[in-house]
Design a protein around this motif. Structure first.
Motif, PDB file in Angstrom:
ATOM      1  N   ILE A 191     -12.039   1.895  -4.544  1.00  0.00           N
ATOM      2  CA  ILE A 191     -13.113   1.168  -3.103  1.00  0.00           C
ATOM      3  C   ILE A 191     -13.086   2.383  -2.055  1.00  0.00           C
ATOM      4  O   ILE A 191     -11.895   2.336  -1.391  1.00  0.00           O
ATOM      5  N   GLY A 192     -14.119   2.822  -1.826  1.00  0.00           N
ATOM      6  CA  GLY A 192     -14.337   3.814  -0.807  1.00  0.00           C
ATOM      7  C   GLY A 192     -15.248   3.216   0.497  1.00  0.00           C
ATOM      8  O   GLY A 192     -16.168   2.467   0.321  1.00  0.00           O
ATOM      9  N   VAL A 193     -14.450   3.438   1.608  1.00  0.00           N
ATOM     10  CA  VAL A 193     -15.029   3.095   2.736  1.00  0.00           C
ATOM     11  C   VAL A 193     -15.282   4.077   3.943  1.00  0.00           C
ATOM     12  O   VAL A 193     -14.390   4.836   4.053  1.00  0.00           O
ATOM     13  N   GLY A 194     -16.510   3.935   4.536  1.00  0.00           N
ATOM     14  CA  GLY A 194     -16.749   4.870   5.579  1.00  0.00           C
ATOM     15  C   GLY A 194     -16.932   4.097   6.804  1.00  0.00           C
ATOM     16  O   GLY A 194     -17.884   3.308   6.594  1.00  0.00           O
ATOM     17  N   VAL A 195     -16.473   4.373   8.018  1.00  0.00           N
ATOM     18  CA  VAL A 195     -16.765   3.702   9.171  1.00  0.00           C
ATOM     19  C   VAL A 195     -17.230   4.662  10.235  1.00  0.00           C
ATOM     20  O   VAL A 195     -16.332   5.480  10.513  1.00  0.00           O
ATOM     21  N   ASN A 196     -18.291   4.526  11.036  1.00  0.00           N
ATOM     22  CA  ASN A 196     -18.684   5.256  12.003  1.00  0.00           C
ATOM     23  C   ASN A 196     -17.962   4.849  13.373  1.00  0.00           C
ATOM     24  O   ASN A 196     -18.181   3.908  13.622  1.00  0.00           O
ATOM     25  N   LEU A 197     -17.155   5.601  13.874  1.00  0.00           N
ATOM     26  CA  LEU A 197     -16.396   5.579  15.396  1.00  0.00           C
ATOM     27  C   LEU A 197     -17.445   5.919  16.260  1.00  0.00           C
ATOM     28  O   LEU A 197     -18.026   5.216  17.276  1.00  0.00           O
ATOM     29  N   ARG A 198     -17.800   7.330  15.991  1.00  0.00           N
ATOM     30  CA  ARG A 198     -18.831   7.789  16.783  1.00  0.00           C
ATOM     31  C   ARG A 198     -19.777   8.547  15.734  1.00  0.00           C
ATOM     32  O   ARG A 198     -19.248   8.971  14.659  1.00  0.00           O
ATOM     33  N   PHE A 225       0.805  -1.386   0.009  1.00  0.00           N
ATOM     34  CA  PHE A 225       0.258  -0.077   0.068  1.00  0.00           C
ATOM     35  C   PHE A 225       0.876   1.405   0.005  1.00  0.00           C
ATOM     36  O   PHE A 225       1.894   1.282   0.539  1.00  0.00           O
ATOM     37  N   ASP A 226       0.335   2.290  -0.639  1.00  0.00           N
ATOM     38  CA  ASP A 226       1.078   3.541  -0.539  1.00  0.00           C
ATOM     39  C   ASP A 226      -0.061   4.514   0.173  1.00  0.00           C
ATOM     40  O   ASP A 226      -0.957   4.889  -0.564  1.00  0.00           O
ATOM     41  N   VAL A 227       0.275   4.704   1.190  1.00  0.00           N
ATOM     42  CA  VAL A 227      -0.895   5.425   2.112  1.00  0.00           C
ATOM     43  C   VAL A 227      -0.495   7.128   2.127  1.00  0.00           C
ATOM     44  O   VAL A 227       0.501   7.377   2.586  1.00  0.00           O
ATOM     45  N   ASP A 228      -1.569   7.785   1.763  1.00  0.00           N
ATOM     46  CA  ASP A 228      -1.391   9.424   1.989  1.00  0.00           C
ATOM     47  C   ASP A 228      -2.353   9.713   2.914  1.00  0.00           C
ATOM     48  O   ASP A 228      -3.563   9.529   2.657  1.00  0.00           O
ATOM     49  N   VAL A 229      -1.996  10.519   3.780  1.00  0.00           N
ATOM     50  CA  VAL A 229      -3.048  11.032   4.963  1.00  0.00           C
ATOM     51  C   VAL A 229      -3.283  12.620   4.733  1.00  0.00           C
ATOM     52  O   VAL A 229      -2.285  13.303   4.284  1.00  0.00           O
ATOM     53  N   VAL A 269      -3.730   4.554  -1.043  1.00  0.00           N
ATOM     54  CA  VAL A 269      -4.725   4.816  -0.223  1.00  0.00           C
ATOM     55  C   VAL A 269      -4.801   6.113   0.135  1.00  0.00           C
ATOM     56  O   VAL A 269      -3.707   6.742   0.293  1.00  0.00           O
ATOM     57  N   LEU A 270      -5.870   6.787   0.023  1.00  0.00           N
ATOM     58  CA  LEU A 270      -6.251   8.162   0.646  1.00  0.00           C
ATOM     59  C   LEU A 270      -6.933   8.003   1.746  1.00  0.00           C
ATOM     60  O   LEU A 270      -8.262   7.533   1.591  1.00  0.00           O
ATOM     61  N   LEU A 277      -9.318   3.292  -1.748  1.00  0.00           N
ATOM     62  CA  LEU A 277      -8.036   2.427  -2.154  1.00  0.00           C
ATOM     63  C   LEU A 277      -8.323   2.130  -3.483  1.00  0.00           C
ATOM     64  O   LEU A 277      -9.399   1.739  -3.927  1.00  0.00           O
ATOM     65  N   LEU A 278      -7.178   2.212  -4.306  1.00  0.00           N
ATOM     66  CA  LEU A 278      -7.110   1.883  -5.692  1.00  0.00           C
ATOM     67  C   LEU A 278      -6.796   0.457  -6.071  1.00  0.00           C
ATOM     68  O   LEU A 278      -5.780   0.351  -5.325  1.00  0.00           O
ATOM     69  N   TRP A 279      -7.651   0.059  -6.881  1.00  0.00           N
ATOM     70  CA  TRP A 279      -7.106  -1.393  -7.214  1.00  0.00           C
ATOM     71  C   TRP A 279      -7.110  -1.516  -8.459  1.00  0.00           C
ATOM     72  O   TRP A 279      -8.056  -1.101  -9.104  1.00  0.00           O
ATOM     73  N   ARG A 280      -6.483  -2.411  -9.038  1.00  0.00           N
ATOM     74  CA  ARG A 280      -6.272  -2.720 -10.379  1.00  0.00           C
ATOM     75  C   ARG A 280      -6.422  -4.136 -10.617  1.00  0.00           C
ATOM     76  O   ARG A 280      -5.631  -5.157 -10.274  1.00  0.00           O
ATOM     77  N   PHE A 281      -7.327  -4.621 -11.294  1.00  0.00           N
ATOM     78  CA  PHE A 281      -7.763  -6.100 -11.799  1.00  0.00           C
ATOM     79  C   PHE A 281      -7.271  -6.289 -13.008  1.00  0.00           C
ATOM     80  O   PHE A 281      -7.132  -5.605 -14.032  1.00  0.00           O
TER      81      PHE A 281
END
Ligand code: ATP
Ligand code: BTN
Length: 283
Positions: A165-172, A42-46, A70-71, A99-103
């Protein structure tokens, strides 16, 4: 009996701080550390802020960004959900990443959003959460409420083998979340677990998503169908299918096919619903 997959026991430094306490920021080194041997994938960018991690990663993908990019944003100003909806989040209280994925070329991507749902459910279970269920096609539920959502978008011009692939998770739950959404939403702090920092949570999710994408590349959704079905929130239940483009359809959920299509038992027989611009409601 010994649990073969006991929840990860995290030290206090890796737990989400109490509300109101200065939270731990997203940090590339902490995420890489938690990813361990997988960090090279992964190449993670914050980012402190962006409109939508999906929107930004789509444009980076068009400009040639590599698979595994990953952003992750502390704050999204215009987070997007399916069907043109908004995804609400608040800095420090949500995990929002893409996350960017290539198939390989010509790979069928049907069932991919369900596959990613499986990865999210497994990640949360590995952290000790129970009662995590999946709602077709893209929701992760806790006690019947939406805890996480998945938005998968094809990179324009990529002949559909490159996806964000976008993911959103609620912590609060966001303070500003309108009441009608709050009633249907869930947060990880209510899952009865020691909630990890967002760096640990992101690394756990990325590792599981990586695993699921590897299975998906080899076997398609068929390789993950059983994992999805055992978490199917509406199995055997009567639902209404809402669409902006066709008449409302009602039927009983009879599982999903090997390509991720929902099988609905209607008054006219079994119908396969392919993952499109439709939403399910339990009735
Ligand atoms: P989907 O198309 O994902 O199946 P839906 O139309 O069935 O969604 P719900 O799953 O019930 O709708 O989602 C509730 C609504 O709340 C959606 O419009 C969703 O975009 C919105 N929402 C916005 N932000 C959040 C959030 N952080 N958590 C949960 N729901 C949210
Ligand atoms: C849905 O449930 O409709 C999908 C929600 C997906 C939200 C995530 S947050 C990170 C990424 N960026 C976005 O704008 N959306 C996805």
């Amino acid at each position: 009996m010994i649990d073969p997959n006991p929840p990860i026991d995290l030290p206090a430094s890796q737990l989400l701080p109490e509300q109101g306490v200065e939270g731990q920021s997203l940090d590339v080194a902490a995420i890489a550390n938690a990813l361990g041997g997988l960090s090279c994938r992964f190449d993670v960018d914050v980012l402190a802020e962006c409109d939508s991690t999906n929107t930004l990663l789509l444009s980076r993908a068009e400009a040639g960004a590599a698979a595994g990019s990953v952003l992750v944003a502390e704050h999204q100003t215009a987070g997007r959900g399916r069907r043109g909806r908004s995804w609400l989040s608040e800095a420090g209280d949500s995990l929002t990443f893409s996350l960017l994925w290539r198939f390989p070329p010509n790979k069928s991507l049907s069932g991919l959003s369900l596959a990613v749902g499986v990865a999210i459910a497994k990640s949360l279970e590995s952290l000790g959460a129970s009662g995590i269920m999946l709602k077709w096609p893209n929701d992760v539920l806790l006690d019947g409420r939406k805890l996480a959502g998945v938005l998968i978008e094809v990179v324009p011009g990529s002949r559909s083998e490159a996806v964000v692939i976008g993911v959103g998770v609620n912590l609060r739950l966001p303070q500003a979340m309108p009441q009608e959404i709050r009633q249907t939403a869930a947060a990880l702090v209510d899952a009865g677990i020691k909630v990890p920092t967002r760096c640990i949570l992101l690394a756990t999710l990325l590792a599981e998503i990586h695993d699921v994408l590897t299975t998906f590349a080899g076997h398609g959704f068929a390789g993950l169908r059983d994992d999805w079905l055992k978490r199917h929130a509406f199995e055997g239940q009567t639902v209404r299918l809402l669409s902006d483009f066709s008449a409302t359809l009602e039927g009983r959920c009879r599982g999903v096919d090997s390509d991720g299509a929902l099988i609905l038992e209607t008054s006219t027989g079994l119908q396969r619903i392919i993952s499109g611009e439709v939403s399910l409601r339990k009735i």
